[in-house]
Enzyme design. Sequence first.
Site, mmCIF file in Angstrom:
data_model
loop_
_atom_site.group_PDB
_atom_site.id
_atom_site.type_symbol
_atom_site.label_atom_id
_atom_site.label_comp_id
_atom_site.label_asym_id
_atom_site.label_seq_id
_atom_site.Cartn_x
_atom_site.Cartn_y
_atom_site.Cartn_z
ATOM 1 N N LYS A 208 0.846 -1.186 0.000
ATOM 2 C CA LYS A 208 0.000 0.000 0.000
ATOM 3 C C LYS A 208 0.884 1.239 0.000
ATOM 4 O O LYS A 208 1.753 1.386 0.840
ATOM 5 C CB LYS A 208 -0.892 0.068 1.237
ATOM 6 C CG LYS A 208 -1.757 1.331 1.233
ATOM 7 C CD LYS A 208 -2.364 1.617 2.578
ATOM 8 C CE LYS A 208 -3.210 2.895 2.528
ATOM 9 N NZ LYS A 208 -2.430 4.077 2.172
ATOM 10 N N GLU A 211 -0.325 7.675 1.174
ATOM 11 C CA GLU A 211 -0.904 8.832 0.495
ATOM 12 C C GLU A 211 -0.884 8.634 -1.015
ATOM 13 O O GLU A 211 -1.555 7.767 -1.530
ATOM 14 C CB GLU A 211 -0.199 10.121 0.939
ATOM 15 C CG GLU A 211 -0.327 10.360 2.450
ATOM 16 C CD GLU A 211 0.296 11.659 2.881
ATOM 17 O OE1 GLU A 211 0.172 12.655 2.172
ATOM 18 O OE2 GLU A 211 0.921 11.665 3.946
ATOM 19 N N GLU A 246 10.486 1.845 9.421
ATOM 20 C CA GLU A 246 11.522 2.840 9.121
ATOM 21 C C GLU A 246 10.815 4.179 9.124
ATOM 22 O O GLU A 246 10.014 4.468 8.246
ATOM 23 C CB GLU A 246 12.183 2.548 7.772
ATOM 24 C CG GLU A 246 13.431 3.362 7.518
ATOM 25 C CD GLU A 246 13.133 4.693 6.839
ATOM 26 O OE1 GLU A 246 13.135 5.726 7.557
ATOM 27 O OE2 GLU A 246 12.883 4.701 5.640
ATOM 28 N N CYS A 280 13.917 10.946 4.821
ATOM 29 C CA CYS A 280 14.011 10.626 6.242
ATOM 30 C C CYS A 280 15.442 10.778 6.735
ATOM 31 O O CYS A 280 15.685 11.008 7.920
ATOM 32 C CB CYS A 280 13.503 9.217 6.507
ATOM 33 S SG CYS A 280 14.324 7.961 5.505
ATOM 34 N N GLN A 327 2.546 19.766 1.886
ATOM 35 C CA GLN A 327 3.953 19.750 2.289
ATOM 36 C C GLN A 327 4.588 21.120 2.055
ATOM 37 O O GLN A 327 5.378 21.609 2.876
ATOM 38 C CB GLN A 327 4.693 18.676 1.496
ATOM 39 C CG GLN A 327 6.107 18.399 1.967
ATOM 40 C CD GLN A 327 6.154 17.764 3.338
ATOM 41 O OE1 GLN A 327 5.163 17.214 3.805
ATOM 42 N NE2 GLN A 327 7.295 17.857 3.999
ATOM 43 N N GLU A 377 10.870 17.416 12.326
ATOM 44 C CA GLU A 377 11.275 16.950 10.996
ATOM 45 C C GLU A 377 10.578 17.827 9.946
ATOM 46 O O GLU A 377 9.359 17.783 9.794
ATOM 47 C CB GLU A 377 10.901 15.485 10.798
ATOM 48 C CG GLU A 377 11.457 14.915 9.510
ATOM 49 C CD GLU A 377 11.139 13.444 9.330
ATOM 50 O OE1 GLU A 377 11.941 12.733 8.719
ATOM 51 O OE2 GLU A 377 10.066 13.002 9.799
#
Length: 477
Positions: A208, A211, A246, A280, A327, A377
Amino acid sequence: MAQNGTTENGVTGANGDGSPPMPFPQPVKVQEIRHTKIFINNEWHTSLKGKTFQTFNPATGVKICEVEEADKADVDKAVKAARAASQRGSPWRRMDVSSRGRLLHKLADLMERDRALLATMETIDTGKPFLHSFFIDLDGSIKTLRYYAGWADKIHGKTMPVDDTFMCFTRHEPVGVCGAIIPWNFPLLMFMWKVAPALCCGNTVVIKPAEQTPLTALHVGSLIKEVGQLIKEAAAKSNLKRVTLELGGKNPCIVFADSDLQLAVEETQKGAFFNQGQCCTAASRVFVEEQVYEEFVRRSVESAKSIVIGDPLDPRTSHGPQIDQKQFDKILELIDSGKKEGAKLECGGVAMEDTGLYIQPAVFSHVKDHMRIAKEEIFGPVQCIFRFKSQQEAIERANSTEYGLASAVFTRNLDRALSVSAALETGTVWVNCYNALHAQAPFGGYKMSGNGRELGEYALAEYSEVKAVTIKLTEAL
């Protein structure tokens, strides 16, 4: 960009303008997005509830296409198919391990064949520069497949010495159906990070996207169809099942005064701005020893101003748009918070006025540990530069976060590199480099950055059950 099922991406000639080809790979013209359905049991399906959603090109804001949206019923259908395929006696489970490896190599061959197309689609869908898609996402995906293809016939157990009248050995068996959620920032690469080791171990997989649905992953579904395997599209919730995660990072870099300063500037900026900061592993906290602090800031500003921002399909572009409006707005809001809290915005940090979700790479100096840009972050093109006085201080501040994904140390002193690497609470430490990822090396985080490891031999343990078999022997008379 998407009119009557045809996607126009602006590439009109070898360079998009009819000029002679440049000496590096070129994007291809995507005439049609063919694969927009849900891939289950080696077949394309429409959503059982008829749901679709739109996906947009972040560089232009134009709709690319509409994609079938999986719901719970579609998930159940995918899991049922994956479970059937993983049952003992199924063609997949009966396949010998060498053949399984050959299928992974075959998929890698097909991706090599369609490499330029996949890189172009990745760029249109995510906004990342084409050469990044071609040389990093595609190259990394293909290498990951080939690495685990080589492991398929090398996963074996051990024999253990026990009491004289017993024989004991272990078997490594597939866990069965694996669910994976792939992120939108590296959809194809992360797809392979999860699928390749799982298939190598003999599992089936339900995928999956998080988003946005990655168009490249759907296209790879068509390549998997050529291989004759089943991989899919849907969701899986965790209960008491084994979970690997992760997650995020607020990754520190420590730059000592004895380092190659220009190298440190270049590598930390690659870390901060690669993929528009949507990583990340982003180098979001750079601690610089006070003796070289001002020079490091000066060179960083100079480097940031030289970044080429533009059409991500132009191979000369090194910085593209953010993934979506949400974002984009979040990054600008955090940049504004940095200015309000007293950090000095040395350059960038503003939205480009032309079409698309572009933000000029930002460099902040005089950042303090309590500021939001130092703690949260950002997932955007923002470099935060801190000052430190002693090695111990740098280590303590670097570790003072809930995250522990990656870090870096820049120094010419090997003893210092090793001692600081040992002290940093992160799953990966880079020395005099950044974002150096390889299929052979494990990747994962400490603390809130995750659980378990991807890549390398370590990832195989996440997708295998170890069974101990003990046999009572009859002594010969």
